[in-house]
Design an enzyme around this catalytic site. Structure first.
Site, PDB file in Angstrom:
ATOM      1  N   GLU A 335       0.855  -1.182   0.000  1.00 34.34           N
ATOM      2  CA  GLU A 335       0.000   0.000   0.000  1.00 34.34           C
ATOM      3  C   GLU A 335       0.886   1.226   0.000  1.00 34.34           C
ATOM      4  OE1 GLU A 335      -2.079  -3.373   1.705  1.00 34.34           O
ATOM      5  OE2 GLU A 335      -0.489  -2.222   2.688  1.00 34.34           O
ATOM      6  N   ASN A 340       2.116  10.029  -2.726  1.00 34.37           N
ATOM      7  CA  ASN A 340       3.549   9.742  -2.618  1.00 34.37           C
ATOM      8  C   ASN A 340       4.071   9.371  -4.009  1.00 34.37           C
ATOM      9  OD1 ASN A 340       6.130   9.042  -1.895  1.00 34.37           O
ATOM     10  ND2 ASN A 340       5.525   7.672  -0.228  1.00 34.37           N
ATOM     11  N   TYR A 347       7.926   2.021  -7.497  1.00 33.10           N
ATOM     12  CA  TYR A 347       7.247   0.723  -7.567  1.00 33.10           C
ATOM     13  C   TYR A 347       6.890   0.359  -9.007  1.00 33.10           C
ATOM     14  CZ  TYR A 347       6.854   1.358  -2.519  1.00 33.10           C
ATOM     15  OH  TYR A 347       7.135   1.557  -1.190  1.00 33.10           O
TER      16      TYR A 347
END
Length: 377
Positions: A335, A340, A347
């Site tokens: 998560e 962000n 990611y």
């Protein structure tokens, strides 16, 4: 066929317009690598001289490198924009091949571009029956290794033409290494947008079109310095002793993190695995996963404030992925707060994709659920 060729890989900012093999207009100027300011005015000037517009162009040709990292990006971005706006076919040609096309004498052609400290970009071609054949693809190496490699393909009876600024910078060394060979160094060693256009037209005719993607044979200096620094990062399993080292600065240096006791519980849990990153014996980051059946859930990837944006989070994440593969897990989830953006970018770079959203997961901020499928070799 009308061709627009653009070369921004060196100090020369070059724009040429050709019709097949014939030159209509050529503007090549040493602009001192201020290509972002000069390229578009030069293109407009070339169209004005030739009484043409972009709509008249049938083929775009761009120098894709090697050369100036910034210059290459400017040229590539420009032709890509033209391509997208009018669906004009686009071809990339290397700087080294462009240099070879300026040579008309049959035999071998060794293109050499200097990249400092006895290092060079080089490629070997053979001009035979009016065709340029690639023998050694564009490569980055020392000038000594380049000459030794080329000699494996060239017999002493063959003739060699050397071109590019490296052929003159390393002239004495070349004379020593090739003393038993027949060779000459070309007089004009600068890149030329007309020969770039010729090379692109040849590729188009022979169905050897190459996409316009920057050809970076050598990494930027900043990236090389970062990679050198990362060599000193040690990744190892995290222990309670590591936690004791950072207990006093956990909340200040690793902000927005859990309470120390919660991290202790996580570290002691049988289905949790944590790792730590150390630089010069100093803990600069840590990360962990919780294993649920055949899946891993990333609990955190945390880097000390003063060491962020230096590739440490990437090393930690890469290690977590490797651990998951070793454990034969099927996927990894996490998560991340939807605002962000830097973490989300990281990611995505490692193949994570958004699969859901959790409302108000981070103090009235939504959390994105991201997942990466694990392929076990």
């Amino acid at each position: 066929m009308k061709i627009l060729s653009i070369d921004t890989s060196s100090n020369i900012c070059g724009v040429s317009i050709l019709e097949n093999y014939n030159l209509i207009c050529q503007l090549d100027q040493n602009t001192g690598r201020t290509h972002s300011e000069n390229l578009m005015p030069m293109i407009e000037q070339a169209f004005e001289y030739s009484n043409l517009t972009l709509k008249d162009i049938d083929l775009l040709v761009c120098d894709k490198g090697p050369g100036s990292f910034t210059g290459i990006r400017i040229g590539v971005a420009t032709v890509k924009a033209f391509q997208d706006s009018l669906s004009i076919p686009c071809i990339g040609v290397s700087s080294l091949e462009t240099l070879a096309y300026s040579i008309k004498k049959e035999g071998y052609i060794l293109s050499i571009l200097d990249c400092k400290n006895d290092n060079c970009y080089f490629a070997l071609y053979e001009l035979k029956n009016h065709k340029y054949i690639e023998i050694i693809e564009p490569t980055a190496d020392t000038i000594i290794n380049a000459l030794h490699l080329c000699k494996q393909f060239i017999s002493i009876s063959n003739f060699i033409t050397l071109i590019g600024d490296g052929s003159k910078i390393y002239k004495d060394l070349i004379h020593d290494e090739l003393q038993n060979y027949f060779f000459e160094i070309a007089e004009n060693n600068e890149l030329n947008s007309y020969f770039l256009g010729l090379a692109g037209f040849h590729k188009w005719k022979e169905n050897k079109a190459e996409d316009v993607l920057p050809l970076y044979l050598k990494k930027p200096q900043a990236q090389r310095q970062l990679e050198e620094k990362l060599k000193n990062i040690e990744i190892s399993p995290m222990t309670l002793n590591h936690l004791n080292e950072i207990s006093d600065v956990l909340l200040s240096d690793f902000d927005n993190f859990w309470h120390f006791d919660i991290l202790v519980d996580e570290l002691n849990a049988k289905n949790s695995t944590y790792i730590v990153a150390k630089l010069n014996q100093q803990i600069v980051g840590f990360a962990g996963i919780k294993i649920l059946l055949d899946e891993a859930d990333i609990m955190n990837v945390v880097v000390k404030k003063n060491f962020r944006n230096q590739g440490i989070a990437s090393l930690l994440l890469e290690k977590l992925i490797c651990l998951s593969k070793e454990l034969n897990l099927s996927s990894i989830t996490l998560e991340v707060m939807e605002e962000n953006y830097s973490a989300i970018h990281l990611y995505k770079k490692f193949g994570f994709k958004q699969i859901g959203k959790r409302k108000n997961y981070y103090h009235n901020k939504d959390g994105l659920i991201m997942c990466k499928r694990i392929t076990v070799a």
